[in-house]
Scaffold this motif. Sequence first.
Motif, PDB file in Angstrom:
ATOM      1  N   LYS A 289      67.504   6.757  38.510  1.00  0.00           N
ATOM      2  CA  LYS A 289      67.847   5.395  38.892  1.00  0.00           C
ATOM      3  C   LYS A 289      66.686   4.798  39.689  1.00  0.00           C
ATOM      4  O   LYS A 289      66.070   5.477  40.501  1.00  0.00           O
ATOM      5  N   SER A 290      66.410   3.538  39.459  1.00  0.00           N
ATOM      6  CA  SER A 290      65.314   2.887  40.170  1.00  0.00           C
ATOM      7  C   SER A 290      65.676   2.724  41.642  1.00  0.00           C
ATOM      8  O   SER A 290      66.848   2.746  42.025  1.00  0.00           O
ATOM      9  N   HIS A 292      65.453   0.035  43.306  1.00  0.00           N
ATOM     10  CA  HIS A 292      66.252  -1.201  43.355  1.00  0.00           C
ATOM     11  C   HIS A 292      67.714  -0.901  43.101  1.00  0.00           C
ATOM     12  O   HIS A 292      68.601  -1.326  43.860  1.00  0.00           O
ATOM     13  N   ASP A 293      67.999  -0.149  42.027  1.00  0.00           N
ATOM     14  CA  ASP A 293      69.392   0.125  41.668  1.00  0.00           C
ATOM     15  C   ASP A 293      70.072   0.997  42.715  1.00  0.00           C
ATOM     16  O   ASP A 293      71.244   0.772  43.061  1.00  0.00           O
ATOM     17  N   HIS A 296      70.981  -1.140  45.717  1.00  0.00           N
ATOM     18  CA  HIS A 296      72.089  -2.057  45.427  1.00  0.00           C
ATOM     19  C   HIS A 296      73.417  -1.304  45.320  1.00  0.00           C
ATOM     20  O   HIS A 296      74.458  -1.795  45.777  1.00  0.00           O
ATOM     21  N   ASN A 373      69.769  -8.757  44.502  1.00  0.00           N
ATOM     22  CA  ASN A 373      68.892  -9.236  43.424  1.00  0.00           C
ATOM     23  C   ASN A 373      67.959 -10.362  43.848  1.00  0.00           C
ATOM     24  O   ASN A 373      67.812 -11.373  43.151  1.00  0.00           O
TER      25      ASN A 373
END
Length: 450
Positions: A289-290, A292-293, A296, A373
């Motif tokens: 998973k990035s 960013h992900d 979040h 985001n």
Amino acid sequence: MRPLHLLLLAVLPPALLRAQHPDPVRPALRWFQDAKLGIFIHWGIYSVNGTDESWAFYNKKVPYADYMKQLNGFTASKYDPAAWAELIQRSGAKYAVITTKHHDGVAMYATRAYPNVGTYKWSMPGHLSVEAATPAGRDVVSPLFTELRKRELKCGAYYSLIDWTDHAYSAFTKDSTRYAIKDDAFRWKRFRNYFQGQIAEIATQLQPDLWWFDGDWEHSAEEWEAAKVRSMILEKNPQAIINGRLQGYGDYATPEQNIPVETPKAPAWELCMTLGEQWGWQPYDTNYKSTHDLIHIFADVIGHGGNLLLGVGPKEDGTFTPGQVSRLEDLGKWTSKHAEAIYGTRAGLPNGHFFGPSTLSPDSTTLYLFLANGMSGSVEIKGLVNQIVSAEVVGPSTPLKHRVVGKISWSKVPGLVFIDVPQDALDPWMTVLKVKLDGPVKLYRGEGGY
């Protein structure tokens, strides 16, 4: 853990109410609710060939004997528990959970319990453990617990109630059982004595702060003697907490891999989720998973009052892949910058008041808004009755302007709050705002009438 094709949200059954604690939120759970982030480590002989942990032979993907031959390749030759603990600390996690025994029956700690011998004879007689039956030749759990505690991190022990290797256990492979308990109660008692003996060992040797049971779905609370198991643990350590996979005798819910749409009703909850696609190390599992992900997902979880238990899998030699290390370090950079909005907070605004996750300080006078985001410009809050004392960006402490629009002086309905967030104040992964209120948060939940 269950294989991906069997994953369901695991919420606590009503039987949780039988758990023997009068307070719906045990005082021992406070550290857990404050911690927010844990690291889940699946390490075992399955990491030698990089196959499914235990499920590989259960689902008949590989013969059982071939699976167990991995005992001969488990070396832990580069295992550095201090380095592991430092990485966990750098990630921002406040606790870690490691496998002490998976469904395959191989203990990762120094067990002295003798399994009920089955058809497969491992390479060394006696105890079935990485200490006794692998080239590693040592307990690999105790050293990690020692290093975690040096850093004031909590220690969790994953333990599978299931043991498909033990010949006195009722199941073996998919669609294959050894016996029905009702037909051979004595045989089941032999297994129960074995696994409860291991729990007593772990409680004495490792003294976990947290117990993470798995596999309870195969038998009832009565068959496991779940009430007795809980009592055994709490007698040894009254401050220990237990996850919700003990047939109703746990303290908190454990949804798996997917964020619940409806927040679990248990006193506390924790999402366990893999960093990649598998729990243990597999050579082709590089779809991490990035950052960013991950951030979040984490913000969403803590915004609803939960914890994230993030799963990683070391290789058999005790090393983590560079991809796993970099993700954990990135996560740590972000959690460090935004610590005040994370640790010790509670669930934020109910859905509908703000388009994104939020948390609240324990006294509910400070609201933290997580801008999902790359949200910038004017951020909106609906239904906030309080006056805002100040607003700023967490980290650089950049002060922000806010305004209230649509407020009618004679109406009880509050106006809409807009907070202006300039582009140059944004965090590269997720910006967090700190909003100080004039008192504990008060919200309007009506239909917008006069």
